[in-house]
Design a protein around this motif. Structure first.
Motif, short mmCIF file in Angstrom:
data_model
loop_
_atom_site.label_atom_id
_atom_site.label_comp_id
_atom_site.label_asym_id
_atom_site.label_seq_id
_atom_site.Cartn_x
_atom_site.Cartn_y
_atom_site.Cartn_z
N THR A 199 1.04 -42.22 -61.78
CA THR A 199 1.38 -40.87 -61.00
C THR A 199 1.64 -41.68 -59.68
N LEU A 200 2.60 -41.12 -58.86
CA LEU A 200 2.89 -41.56 -57.43
C LEU A 200 1.49 -41.80 -56.79
N PRO A 201 1.48 -42.83 -55.94
CA PRO A 201 0.20 -43.05 -55.17
C PRO A 201 -0.21 -42.04 -54.33
N SER A 202 0.78 -41.57 -53.34
CA SER A 202 0.16 -40.54 -52.65
C SER A 202 -0.52 -39.31 -53.16
N LEU A 203 -0.14 -39.05 -54.29
CA LEU A 203 -0.82 -37.57 -55.18
C LEU A 203 -2.17 -38.21 -55.76
N ARG A 219 -0.01 -52.92 -58.61
CA ARG A 219 0.47 -51.69 -59.33
C ARG A 219 1.51 -52.14 -60.57
N HIS A 220 2.32 -53.41 -60.15
CA HIS A 220 3.29 -53.81 -61.16
C HIS A 220 2.65 -54.48 -62.22
N LEU A 221 1.47 -54.81 -62.40
CA LEU A 221 0.76 -55.54 -63.30
C LEU A 221 0.36 -54.34 -64.34
N LEU A 222 -0.33 -53.33 -63.77
CA LEU A 222 -0.46 -52.11 -64.54
C LEU A 222 0.64 -51.52 -65.07
N VAL A 223 1.70 -51.64 -64.43
CA VAL A 223 3.02 -50.95 -64.71
C VAL A 223 4.34 -52.03 -65.18
N PRO A 224 4.09 -53.00 -66.24
CA PRO A 224 5.03 -54.02 -66.44
C PRO A 224 6.26 -53.47 -66.91
N ALA A 225 6.56 -52.32 -67.40
CA ALA A 225 7.73 -51.71 -67.67
C ALA A 225 7.58 -50.05 -67.52
N TRP A 226 8.80 -49.29 -67.54
CA TRP A 226 8.79 -48.28 -67.33
C TRP A 226 10.00 -47.33 -67.84
N TRP A 227 10.03 -46.12 -67.93
CA TRP A 227 11.31 -45.45 -68.22
C TRP A 227 11.86 -44.87 -67.12
N THR A 228 13.45 -44.71 -66.95
CA THR A 228 14.22 -44.12 -65.82
C THR A 228 15.01 -43.32 -66.48
N TYR A 229 15.16 -42.00 -65.94
CA TYR A 229 16.09 -41.16 -66.72
C TYR A 229 17.61 -41.30 -66.43
N ARG A 230 18.45 -41.36 -67.51
CA ARG A 230 19.86 -41.56 -67.39
C ARG A 230 20.53 -40.20 -67.87
N PRO A 231 20.74 -39.41 -66.91
CA PRO A 231 21.30 -37.97 -67.20
C PRO A 231 22.62 -38.24 -68.02
N ASP A 284 6.52 -44.90 -53.45
CA ASP A 284 5.43 -43.93 -53.77
C ASP A 284 6.29 -42.82 -54.59
N THR A 285 6.28 -43.40 -56.03
CA THR A 285 7.01 -42.71 -56.95
C THR A 285 6.24 -42.89 -58.41
N THR A 286 6.65 -41.53 -59.02
CA THR A 286 5.70 -41.79 -60.39
C THR A 286 6.79 -42.65 -61.29
N LEU A 287 6.01 -43.43 -62.03
CA LEU A 287 6.76 -44.24 -63.23
C LEU A 287 6.33 -43.71 -64.46
N VAL A 288 7.34 -43.17 -65.21
CA VAL A 288 7.28 -42.84 -66.68
C VAL A 288 6.87 -43.91 -67.54
N THR A 289 5.90 -43.96 -68.19
CA THR A 289 5.56 -44.94 -68.84
C THR A 289 5.89 -44.74 -70.62
N ARG A 290 5.69 -43.39 -70.93
CA ARG A 290 5.71 -43.28 -72.17
C ARG A 290 6.73 -41.98 -72.38
N VAL A 291 7.67 -42.16 -73.45
CA VAL A 291 8.54 -41.07 -73.69
C VAL A 291 8.54 -40.79 -75.28
N GLY A 292 8.14 -39.46 -75.40
CA GLY A 292 8.10 -39.16 -76.92
C GLY A 292 6.63 -39.88 -77.29
N THR A 293 7.00 -40.84 -78.21
CA THR A 293 5.66 -41.63 -78.96
C THR A 293 5.99 -43.00 -78.61
N ARG A 294 6.90 -43.36 -77.63
CA ARG A 294 7.36 -44.70 -77.16
C ARG A 294 6.84 -45.08 -76.20
N HIS A 295 5.99 -45.91 -75.77
CA HIS A 295 5.65 -46.65 -74.55
C HIS A 295 6.58 -48.02 -73.87
#
Length: 381
Positions: A97-101, A33-45, A66-77
């Motif tokens: 999407t988180l793998p269990s879902l 999975r790390h090769l399919l998602v080489p980068a993602w966004w995490t929210y910083r409140p 077992d976590t959803t990794l956000v890969t695109r925010v707005g128009t930026r991947h």
């Protein structure tokens, strides 16, 4: 510091042990999975998203949680490194999407060997990779509206030796192929598009979610080109299908609704409704009106404000102080609060039946939800 290629197999095996359902363990264990998602966004409140690079030490391990990794925010991947900042602002527009879902969706669809499946919402390509491992290249089609997502998923899944069909299409309007045994959507819709009915064979299954709600539905195709099923007890939520690079902003509607005098101003003596995400009243309002945005605020003097917004420009603002009656302002082309109150009052008059106790009928013209299959007690999307 960039880490050498990690030994991901143990992490994938641990993930499989945690989430895999019968028939899917080997697919999870063998998918990096790390090769399919080489980068993602995490929210910083409270304001922005921070980019995470899986190549950095220990970061790649998050891909095997077992976590959803956000890969695109707005128009930026998150793959985009052409700017000087590792921050982004806006709402998520794509994710892994988180793998269990993902596996729960497959199980609800009853997918087995020898079947052909269409995966709506390619995203990172993880669901397509799992399906292809189990079913084979020729049995899987995966579609997304975003040409970049389709291209990189094809490349990354292909590097695993798996070659399903990927296509860039607007899934609300058309799907490639027909005669699929199952359609599984990793996006939400309202209503279920007519194109999905023509893509799935009679007896085939459609598993999807209703936009703006946690309603997961499973329906079986009938010989007459319609489908019938139910809202399942298992809640799920996905980003809704989109037409452009980003979802339309509701900020202009909110600015109009924030302080303005409504086209109509009335009083409502009803007790305040719980409009928190996932609450029964909010779900019912969303189903009945198509409202897409709910906001709330309590002023220092104790006055409570609640806004309900619709993408057509309709809005309602309720103001309530000291537990008294609510003053209701409404604006735009529809009287949104009147529609919401009518749906809520009908629900209350029936004794507040379970909000998920819906049968679902899907035709090319509409998706209809009816309590216990009673046509007289229904909501048409």
């Amino acid at each position: 510091m960039i880490t050498p290629e990690p030994d991901w197999t143990k992490a994938a095996a641990a993930l499989a042990e945690q989430v895999a359902t019968p028939g899917w363990a080997e697919a999870v264990e063998s998918t990096p999975r790390h090769l399919l998602v080489p980068a993602w966004w995490t929210y910083r409140p409270p304001t922005h998203w921070q980019r995470v690079d899986a190549r950095f030490p220990t970061a790649w391990r998050e891909a095997y949680t077992d976590t959803t990794l956000v890969t695109r925010v707005g128009t930026r991947h998150a793959d985009d490194t052409d700017t000087d900042t590792d921050e982004a602002n806006g709402s998520p527009t794509s994710s892994s999407t988180l793998p269990s879902l993902v596996l729960a969706m497959f199980d609800h669809a009853g997918i087995t060997e020898g079947e052909r499946v269409i995966d709506v919402g390619t995203g990172s390509g993880y669901s397509a990779a799992l399906l292809t491992h189990r079913l084979g290249d020729d049995a899987v089609t995966s579609v997304d509206i975003d040409p970049y997502l389709v291209r990189v998923a094809r490349e990354r899944v292909g590097h695993m030796g798996r070659h399903p069909e990927f296509a860039c299409v607007d899934a609300d309007r058309a799907l490639p192929g027909e005669g699929y045994d199952a359609l599984v959507a990793m996006v939400s819709v309202r209503p279920v598009p007519a194109a999905w009915l023509t893509a799935v064979r009679p007896g085939g299954r459609i598993v999807t979610t209703i936009a703006g709600t946690s309603f997961l539905i499973r329906a079986r195709m009938r010989d007459d080109g319609t489908a019938f099923g139910r809202v399942l007890d298992d809640p799920a939520g996905f980003m809704r299908t989109r037409r452009g690079n980003d979802y339309p902003s509701m900020d202009a509607v909110y600015r109009a609704a924030r302080d303005a005098e409504g086209d109509t101003v009335t009083s409502d003596d009803a007790e305040p409704y719980d409009l928190a995400p996932g609450s029964d009243p909010r779900t019912l309002i969303t189903l009945a009106t198509g409202a897409t945005d709910f906001r709330g605020y309590t002023r220092e003097d104790g006055t409570q404000f609640a806004w309900i917004l619709h993408h057509d420009g309709s809005w309602t603002r309720t103001e309530r102080r000291d537990g008294g009656s609510a003053q209701v302002h409404q604006g735009g082309p529809r009287v949104l609060w009147d529609e919401a109150r009518a749906a809520l009052s009908a629900w209350e008059a029936r004794g507040k039946p379970p909000i998920r106790d819906f049968a679902v009928t899907i035709t090319p013209e509409a998706t209809t939800l009816s309590w216990d299959g009673d046509p007289a007690r229904h909501i048409t999307l």
